[in-house]
Design an enzyme around this catalytic site. Structure first.
Site, PDB file in Angstrom:
ATOM      1  N   ASP A 214     -52.271 -77.359 -48.251  1.00 31.42           N
ATOM      2  CA  ASP A 214     -53.714 -77.520 -48.508  1.00 31.42           C
ATOM      3  C   ASP A 214     -54.400 -76.183 -48.260  1.00 31.42           C
ATOM      4  O   ASP A 214     -55.381 -76.084 -47.513  1.00 31.42           O
ATOM      5  CB  ASP A 214     -54.296 -78.602 -47.599  1.00 31.42           C
ATOM      6  N   ASN A 219     -59.326 -73.106 -45.035  1.00 36.13           N
ATOM      7  CA  ASN A 219     -58.190 -73.114 -44.121  1.00 36.13           C
ATOM      8  C   ASN A 219     -57.614 -71.719 -43.905  1.00 36.13           C
ATOM      9  O   ASN A 219     -56.467 -71.566 -43.485  1.00 36.13           O
ATOM     10  CB  ASN A 219     -57.103 -74.065 -44.630  1.00 36.13           C
ATOM     11  N   ASP A 231     -54.897 -75.073 -39.891  1.00 40.05           N
ATOM     12  CA  ASP A 231     -54.782 -76.484 -40.261  1.00 40.05           C
ATOM     13  C   ASP A 231     -53.587 -76.791 -41.164  1.00 40.05           C
ATOM     14  O   ASP A 231     -53.697 -76.864 -42.382  1.00 40.05           O
ATOM     15  CB  ASP A 231     -56.066 -76.960 -40.936  1.00 40.05           C
TER      16      ASP A 231
END
EC number: 2.7.11.1
Length: 335
Positions: A214, A219, A231
């Site tokens: 992701d 992030n 993350d």
């Protein structure tokens, strides 16, 4: 797991009790951070820098899957890859309080990448290449393997049924895809599924690799002139291009952005350019899965407050328009 709100018991006193169970002493300052899937807070610590407390959504990942995420982060940190790894207490990074898993990590201050900044895109490519190279020999055993067609089918089925994954009861009518739009939606999904299936049949890597999963701008953090990855909640066995394509912001001519990232990536690993033809697949799946994700989380009051626009007829018309644009722009990412 039922639709009962998972975080209803996570009041300030419980948060502070959890943090102080590690032996740290809080100064009682709690700042909620931008996170919906889990709950994340900055916690002030007496005579020390604040820490970040992450409380995992119950039922989403197993203990083994979370521990694999933590071990991966600790391995990456030890190898010199700039990531934010969880802190360990008595040799353990995964903690539990009131039957809820949580972890603490250092606070990192910085800025997210700038959209369209080619120099930064090169740096991001370098970082992702470094990440993938470090994890090459250690595929995930507990985390999921990416499966775009299955993910698309499951998400679309849920949207069409108007039922969440958590219980076999219909969503409120206001959150469901209107009946009159279902035939159009079914046809659009069928068209995109066929396009995705053809693309995957033309090329799919013989072996998946451990990836972030992701890797969008939020992030990543530029700290002390170096980008850090944040993350790893969605880390999985996937395809290298999954960690690159979310940084493409130009739709008319993405080649320059892709070129910068790939050049940086190849300072650590060769990049198979056949993967570029999979970008359209991952884009379609992400749009469909996002709508299903919002439906699935609607029992959580944080979603009701943050996504007030979700579920209206205008929302579903815009969602259909996004899917139609995916079809019209098919091939644009890799040309």
């Amino acid at each position: 797991m039922t639709a009962t709100h998972s975080f209803s018991s996570l009041i300030p006193d419980v948060i502070l009790d959890a943090v102080e169970s590690t032996g740290l002493w809080s100064d009682s300052r709690i700042y909620p951070l931008n996170s919906y899937e889990n709950r994340v807070y900055q916690i002030g610590i007496e005579d020390a820098a604040p820490v970040i407390a992450k409380f995992y959504r119950p039922g989403r990942w197993s203990e083994a899957q979370i521990r694999e995420e933590h071990q991966t982060l600790l391995t990456l940190k030890a190898a010199g890859v700039p990531v934010v790894a969880p802190l360990e207490f008595n040799g353990d990074s995964l903690l539990r309080h009131n039957e809820m898993f949580f972890c603490l990590s250092p606070r990192l201050v910085g800025q997210h990448p700038e959209a369209d900044n080619l120099d930064q895109l090169y740096q991001l490519g370098e970082l992702i290449g470094q990440l993938h190279k470090t994890l090459t020999t250690t595929p995930f055993k507990e985390r999921i393997n990416v499966s775009p067609l299955s993910q698309m089918q499951e998400s679309a089925k849920q949207i069409l049924s108007g039922r969440t994954l958590f219980e076999d009861t219909p969503l409120p009518a206001a959150l469901q895809l209107p009946e009159k739009l279902k035939p159009v939606y079914q046809q659009q999904i069928a068209t995109l599924h066929a396009l995705c299936e053809n693309r995957i049949n033309a090329y799919w890597p013989s072996k998946l690799r451990p990836i972030h999963g992701d890797c969008h701008r939020s992030n990543l953090m530029l700290h002390n002139e170096q980008f850090h990855l944040l993350d790893f909640d969605d880390c999985q066995n996937g395809v290298a291009v999954q960690d690159l394509w979310l940084h493409i912001t130009q739709t008319e001519n993405p080649r320059q952005q892709l070129s910068e990232m790939i050049e940086g990536y190849e300072s650590h690993l060769p990049f198979d350019t056949r993967e570029l033809d999979l970008i359209d697949v991952f884009k379609c799946v992400r749009i469909i899965s996002y709508a299903a994700w919002l439906q699935n989380r609607w029992h959580d009051p944080a979603f009701v407050k943050a996504f007030t626009w979700f579920g209206s007829e205008d929302y579903w018309l815009n969602h259909l328009n996004e899917l139609k644009n995916c079809e019209l722009e098919w091939g644009g990412m890799s040309k």
